[in-house]
Design a protein around this motif. Structure first.
Motif, PDB file in Angstrom:
ATOM      1  N   ALA A  92      -4.910   7.737   0.832  1.00 50.89           N
ATOM      2  CA  ALA A  92      -4.564   8.518   2.032  1.00 50.89           C
ATOM      3  C   ALA A  92      -3.633   7.720   2.942  1.00 50.89           C
ATOM      4  CB  ALA A  92      -5.834   8.912   2.779  1.00 50.89           C
ATOM      5  N   ALA A  93      -3.933   6.439   3.110  1.00 50.61           N
ATOM      6  CA  ALA A  93      -3.082   5.595   3.947  1.00 50.61           C
ATOM      7  C   ALA A  93      -1.692   5.452   3.347  1.00 50.61           C
ATOM      8  CB  ALA A  93      -3.721   4.217   4.117  1.00 50.61           C
ATOM      9  N   SER A  94      -1.637   5.374   2.023  1.00 49.21           N
ATOM     10  CA  SER A  94      -0.355   5.241   1.347  1.00 49.21           C
ATOM     11  C   SER A  94       0.551   6.427   1.635  1.00 49.21           C
ATOM     12  CB  SER A  94      -0.569   5.089  -0.163  1.00 49.21           C
ATOM     13  OG  SER A  94       0.666   5.013  -0.843  1.00 49.21           O
ATOM     14  N   GLU A  95      -0.020   7.644   1.587  1.00 55.13           N
ATOM     15  CA  GLU A  95       0.779   8.845   1.849  1.00 55.13           C
ATOM     16  C   GLU A  95       1.357   8.824   3.261  1.00 55.13           C
ATOM     17  OE1 GLU A  95       1.676  11.246  -0.299  1.00 55.13           O
ATOM     18  OE2 GLU A  95       0.748   9.923  -1.796  1.00 55.13           O
ATOM     19  N   THR A  96       0.580   8.343   4.214  1.00 60.55           N
ATOM     20  CA  THR A  96       1.066   8.284   5.599  1.00 60.55           C
ATOM     21  C   THR A  96       2.084   7.171   5.780  1.00 60.55           C
ATOM     22  OG1 THR A  96      -1.047   9.157   6.416  1.00 60.55           O
ATOM     23  CG2 THR A  96       0.347   8.015   8.007  1.00 60.55           C
ATOM     24  N   LEU A  97       1.828   6.016   5.177  1.00 59.56           N
ATOM     25  CA  LEU A  97       2.732   4.880   5.323  1.00 59.56           C
ATOM     26  C   LEU A  97       4.086   5.133   4.667  1.00 59.56           C
ATOM     27  CD1 LEU A  97       0.150   2.029   4.677  1.00 59.56           C
ATOM     28  CD2 LEU A  97       1.415   2.380   6.813  1.00 59.56           C
ATOM     29  N   LYS A  98       4.119   5.978   3.639  1.00 57.75           N
ATOM     30  CA  LYS A  98       5.390   6.274   2.960  1.00 57.75           C
ATOM     31  C   LYS A  98       6.401   6.929   3.896  1.00 57.75           C
ATOM     32  CE  LYS A  98       3.586   6.792  -1.750  1.00 57.75           C
ATOM     33  NZ  LYS A  98       3.248   7.753  -2.829  1.00 57.75           N
ATOM     34  N   LYS A  99       5.907   7.577   4.951  1.00 60.22           N
ATOM     35  CA  LYS A  99       6.801   8.271   5.887  1.00 60.22           C
ATOM     36  C   LYS A  99       7.389   7.339   6.937  1.00 60.22           C
ATOM     37  CE  LYS A  99       3.865  12.372   5.439  1.00 60.22           C
ATOM     38  NZ  LYS A  99       2.920  13.274   6.148  1.00 60.22           N
ATOM     39  N   VAL A 118       0.842  -1.202   0.000  1.00 54.13           N
ATOM     40  CA  VAL A 118       0.000   0.000   0.000  1.00 54.13           C
ATOM     41  C   VAL A 118       0.873   1.247   0.000  1.00 54.13           C
ATOM     42  CG1 VAL A 118      -1.668   1.341   1.352  1.00 54.13           C
ATOM     43  CG2 VAL A 118      -1.969  -1.138   1.085  1.00 54.13           C
ATOM     44  N   ALA A 119       1.988   1.199   0.725  1.00 52.25           N
ATOM     45  CA  ALA A 119       2.883   2.358   0.767  1.00 52.25           C
ATOM     46  C   ALA A 119       3.562   2.581  -0.583  1.00 52.25           C
ATOM     47  CB  ALA A 119       3.936   2.170   1.864  1.00 52.25           C
ATOM     48  N   GLU A 120       3.995   1.508  -1.249  1.00 50.18           N
ATOM     49  CA  GLU A 120       4.856   1.642  -2.418  1.00 50.18           C
ATOM     50  C   GLU A 120       4.121   1.414  -3.751  1.00 50.18           C
ATOM     51  OE1 GLU A 120       7.910  -1.200  -1.644  1.00 50.18           O
ATOM     52  OE2 GLU A 120       8.405  -0.345   0.331  1.00 50.18           O
ATOM     53  N   HIS A 121       3.056   0.615  -3.758  1.00 49.87           N
ATOM     54  CA  HIS A 121       2.384   0.254  -5.009  1.00 49.87           C
ATOM     55  C   HIS A 121       0.874   0.264  -4.819  1.00 49.87           C
ATOM     56  CE1 HIS A 121       6.356  -0.937  -6.423  1.00 49.87           C
ATOM     57  NE2 HIS A 121       6.473  -1.729  -5.359  1.00 49.87           N
ATOM     58  N   VAL A 122       0.353   1.331  -4.272  1.00 50.31           N
ATOM     59  CA  VAL A 122      -1.066   1.366  -3.921  1.00 50.31           C
ATOM     60  C   VAL A 122      -1.969   1.209  -5.138  1.00 50.31           C
ATOM     61  CG1 VAL A 122      -1.217   3.903  -4.000  1.00 50.31           C
ATOM     62  CG2 VAL A 122      -2.803   2.590  -2.566  1.00 50.31           C
ATOM     63  N   ASP A 123      -1.589   1.766  -6.279  1.00 49.90           N
ATOM     64  CA  ASP A 123      -2.434   1.649  -7.464  1.00 49.90           C
ATOM     65  C   ASP A 123      -2.566   0.196  -7.917  1.00 49.90           C
ATOM     66  OD1 ASP A 123      -2.989   4.346  -7.583  1.00 49.90           O
ATOM     67  OD2 ASP A 123      -1.231   4.784  -8.817  1.00 49.90           O
ATOM     68  N   THR A 162       2.805 -17.279  -2.921  1.00 53.73           N
ATOM     69  CA  THR A 162       3.042 -17.621  -4.328  1.00 53.73           C
ATOM     70  C   THR A 162       2.522 -16.535  -5.273  1.00 53.73           C
ATOM     71  OG1 THR A 162       0.938 -18.794  -4.577  1.00 53.73           O
ATOM     72  CG2 THR A 162       2.825 -20.065  -3.749  1.00 53.73           C
ATOM     73  N   LEU A 163       1.823 -15.536  -4.723  1.00 53.73           N
ATOM     74  CA  LEU A 163       1.218 -14.490  -5.543  1.00 53.73           C
ATOM     75  C   LEU A 163       2.164 -13.308  -5.707  1.00 53.73           C
ATOM     76  CD1 LEU A 163      -2.313 -14.384  -3.838  1.00 53.73           C
ATOM     77  CD2 LEU A 163      -1.657 -15.635  -5.919  1.00 53.73           C
ATOM     78  N   PRO A 164       1.966 -12.496  -6.749  1.00 53.89           N
ATOM     79  CA  PRO A 164       2.672 -11.214  -6.812  1.00 53.89           C
ATOM     80  C   PRO A 164       2.375 -10.421  -5.527  1.00 53.89           C
ATOM     81  CG  PRO A 164       1.582 -11.672  -8.873  1.00 53.89           C
ATOM     82  CD  PRO A 164       1.103 -12.720  -7.918  1.00 53.89           C
ATOM     83  N   LYS A 165       3.332  -9.678  -5.049  1.00 54.81           N
ATOM     84  CA  LYS A 165       3.202  -9.039  -3.742  1.00 54.81           C
ATOM     85  C   LYS A 165       2.001  -8.104  -3.653  1.00 54.81           C
ATOM     86  CE  LYS A 165       8.055  -9.462  -2.398  1.00 54.81           C
ATOM     87  NZ  LYS A 165       9.283  -8.734  -1.997  1.00 54.81           N
ATOM     88  N   ALA A 166       1.729  -7.351  -4.734  1.00 55.28           N
ATOM     89  CA  ALA A 166       0.578  -6.440  -4.716  1.00 55.28           C
ATOM     90  C   ALA A 166      -0.718  -7.231  -4.665  1.00 55.28           C
ATOM     91  CB  ALA A 166       0.610  -5.527  -5.935  1.00 55.28           C
ATOM     92  N   GLU A 167      -0.770  -8.370  -5.403  1.00 54.86           N
ATOM     93  CA  GLU A 167      -1.971  -9.199  -5.368  1.00 54.86           C
ATOM     94  C   GLU A 167      -2.145  -9.834  -3.985  1.00 54.86           C
ATOM     95  OE1 GLU A 167      -4.101 -13.011  -7.630  1.00 54.86           O
ATOM     96  OE2 GLU A 167      -2.191 -12.194  -8.388  1.00 54.86           O
TER      97      GLU A 167
END
Length: 631
Positions: free
Chosen positions: A158-165, A77-82, A108-113
């Motif tokens: 919104a969570a992504s912006e906070t988690l990036k910090k 969510v922090a790095e690849h939220v889209d 076994t899944l892609p990390k975003a999945e």
């Protein structure tokens, strides 16, 4: 330093993106006021749903958890939220899809999945639980919700912006705290709650367990964080072990709801919030200072527990505070109060022993009155018939018949003195004379078995009395302050102002008694003229019943300290206590910390000159005297 005030984002305020059993959203109103106004980094090693983190939105943070699937989700969510959002949009709220997705191995899944899968299962499973079986497979059943919000894109952005910090760490809390925590950091700890059961938080979140011994280990870590200088806030259930482990710190009990309980009657509970401030270091310096020459004028005593050898240390501590009015709550020999008087302080001296109050009346409250030696000599002459109380009651016990008669004569004549200070001087002199003429200066035995031929024992009682009058006269001086002497219970003392309260109570130990009356009943009887006491005629020493005191038991002493600390919560507190006494050092600190922001313990090596367990020179009399300082 990072402000603790939560910031508003330009679009949506960040909030937890998972439903989390045991999450702290409902406790935020209680938690936020306890967050320090400034701190270094925010560190949360049991992250879970992260309610406090999202409420604070710190600029610098370390968030961690031992659950790798959970950490993968937050990292994605922090790095690849889209990408996470794209996967989430493919999911549907059906039983078939739920069990199909649940059956996948996330590793076994892609990390975003895998991150999207975690969010999807959390939104659609029963009650938002995270539970795995022994093989590590997610096994919570379908939740049957009508319209769960599987993909809340705005909330995720919104969570992504906070988690990036934040630095997002997968690891055991012990390693995280050991590696990252620094002085000034704010650490929030929300561990699996007590009591340990099949419904405990950690069993729902990981394959691991968190037992009572783990909570004990956590408490040790908390103490190290406290020592290091970190701000710590900890939550747990209102469990006896929690109160035991964190007794030195402030514990608030909070009413909460248990959303995960299947039993409606148990959905209400009590949580606790433990506030652990950074330990304050080196605020009090112990550098003994020379005392005024006047202090040496105080007549020396062999009074049990006298602090005459600790005066420099006591003053070294007390002098670091702006205190003009000093209360000496258990005055004993009176030497500590006299030292404060010599330092120019207003002294209020108190003791439940009448003899102690007599000493302080003569030499602390009294600023100018002396007893001329010629008047003292007249007191030795029988001007009227005495009641012969001592001669009849204590015949053959402590003194010769002639000495008993002289004591009765002095009692009778002293009772006629109208000036309260001359009366106090004369009575002090009589008490001192009787004590000096008594081997070891105590009255727990009869006869002369401890007569070692000391010079004091060879002097006549008349000579001892007159020398004592001269000694007390020399101790009288005016410090220009309205000092007071009081005979009464410390719990009942009322003072308009008490800048500093010095407390030197009877020390409780299971290995020895602290009964001053038992040792000094005869001279205490002189001070009271045996009024209001009940002599135990069946005893060999003809002692009277000891005064009731809470300091005769461990629990009583602890309760008494608690009451005194509360009573004088607005004053600087200095407490003398011995390392071989109870309550223990940690217990004393915990009691004082309930009412004082800062509590420090100053150890002082000390050897008691008097013991009641055989040879007074044994190692048991070599102890550390503690000065507990609360401010």
């Amino acid at each position: 330093m990072q402000s603790s005030t939560a910031k508003e984002l330009s679009t949506v305020i960040a909030k937890p993106i998972l439903k989390w059993a045991g999450g702290k959203t409902q406790m935020l109103s209680e938690l936020l006021p306890k967050v320090p106004s400034s701190y270094g980094r925010y560190i949360e090693p049991f992250f879970g749903g992260g309610a406090l983190f999202f409420a604070l939105q710190p600029e610098k943070a370390i968030i961690a958890d031992s659950n790798p699937e959970l950490i993968n989700m937050y990292r994605q969510v922090a790095e690849h939220v889209d990408d996470v959002i794209s996967y989430l949009k493919k999911y549907e709220n059906t039983s078939e899809m739920f069990y199909s997705v649940r059956g996948l191995d996330w590793e076994t899944l892609p990390k975003a999945e895998a991150a999207a899968r975690t969010i999807y299962l959390n939104k659609t499973c029963y009650n938002g639980l995270y539970r795995v079986n022994k093989k590590g497979q997610f096994n919570v059943p379908y939740g049957k919700y009508k319209n769960p919000k599987i993909c809340d894109a705005e909330a995720l952005w919104a969570a992504s912006e906070t988690l990036k910090k934040a630095d997002i760490i997968c690891g055991d809390y012990l390693l995280v705290l050991e590696y990252y925590a620094q002085p000034g950091d704010f650490v929030f700890l929300d561990p699996p709650y007590l009591p340990i059961s099949e419904y405990s938080d950690f069993k729902r979140y990981t394959k691991e367990q968190f037992y009572e011994e783990d909570h004990i280990e956590l408490a040790k870590v908390v103490m190290s964080l406290h020592e290091k200088g970190c701000h710590v806030l900890l939550t747990n259930s209102n469990h006896p072990l929690v109160h035991e482990l964190y007794a030195p710190f402030k514990i608030d009990v909070i009413q909460t709801k248990r959303h995960i309980s299947c039993n409606g009657s148990t959905r209400k509970g009590e949580d606790v919030i433990v506030t652990i401030p950074p330990k304050q270091h080196t605020l009090i310096k112990l550098a003994p200072k020379p005392l005024p020459a006047q202090v040496s004028a105080y007549p020396p005593t062999r009074f049990m527990g006298s602090k005459s050898k600790l005066l420099s240390e006591i003053w070294a501590v007390a002098s670091q505070f702006q205190a003009e009015t000093i209360v000496d709550l258990f005055s004993g020999s009176g030497i500590v109060g006299y030292m404060f008087k010599a330092q120019g302080k207003t002294v209020i001296s108190n003791d439940y022993m009448a003899m102690s109050a007599t000493f302080t009346k003569a030499m602390i409250e009294n600023n100018t009155v002396t007893l001329p030696i010629e008047e003292a000599k007249q007191l030795l002459k029988a001007s009227k018939e005495s009641d012969h109380f001592v001669a009849n009651t204590f015949k053959g016990l402590y003194y010769t018949d002639e000495e008993n008669d002289l004591i009765d004569t002095l009692r009778t004549n002293i009772a006629e003195i109208r000036d309260p200070y001359k009366y106090a001087i004369a009575m002090t002199a009589l008490i001192r004379a009787c004590t000096k003429k008594r081997p070891r200066g105590i009255f727990t035995y009869t006869g002369q078995r401890y007569n070692d031929g000391r010079k004091d024992l060879q002097k006549s009682l008349e000579q001892q009395f007159l020398e004592a009058v001269e000694a007390v006269n020399k101790a009288v001086f005016d410090n220009g302050r309205p000092n007071k002497s009081r005979n009464g219970d410390a719990m009942d003392l009322r003072v308009e102002q008490a800048d500093l309260v010095y407390i030197d109570p009877p020390y409780y130990s299971p290995l020895s008694d602290n009964e001053y009356v038992r040792r000094y009943h005869f001279v205490e009887g002189l001070a009271r003229d045996w009024k209001g006491v009940e002599i135990q005629q069946h005893t060999q020493t003809k002692k009277f019943k000891s005064y009731p005191t809470p300091f005769s038991t461990r629990k009583g002493a602890a309760d008494a300290f608690d009451r005194l600390f509360k009573k004088f919560a607005n004053s600087v507190l200095i407490v003398s206590y011995s390392s071989n006494s109870l309550p223990t050092q940690d217990e004393m600190v915990a009691l004082m910390a309930k009412y004082k922001e800062h509590v420090e313990v100053i150890p002082v090596d000390y050897r008691y000159s008097f013991g009641n367990q055989g040879d007074a020179k044994t190692h048991r009399n070599s102890v550390q005297e503690y000065l507990f300082v609360g401010f």
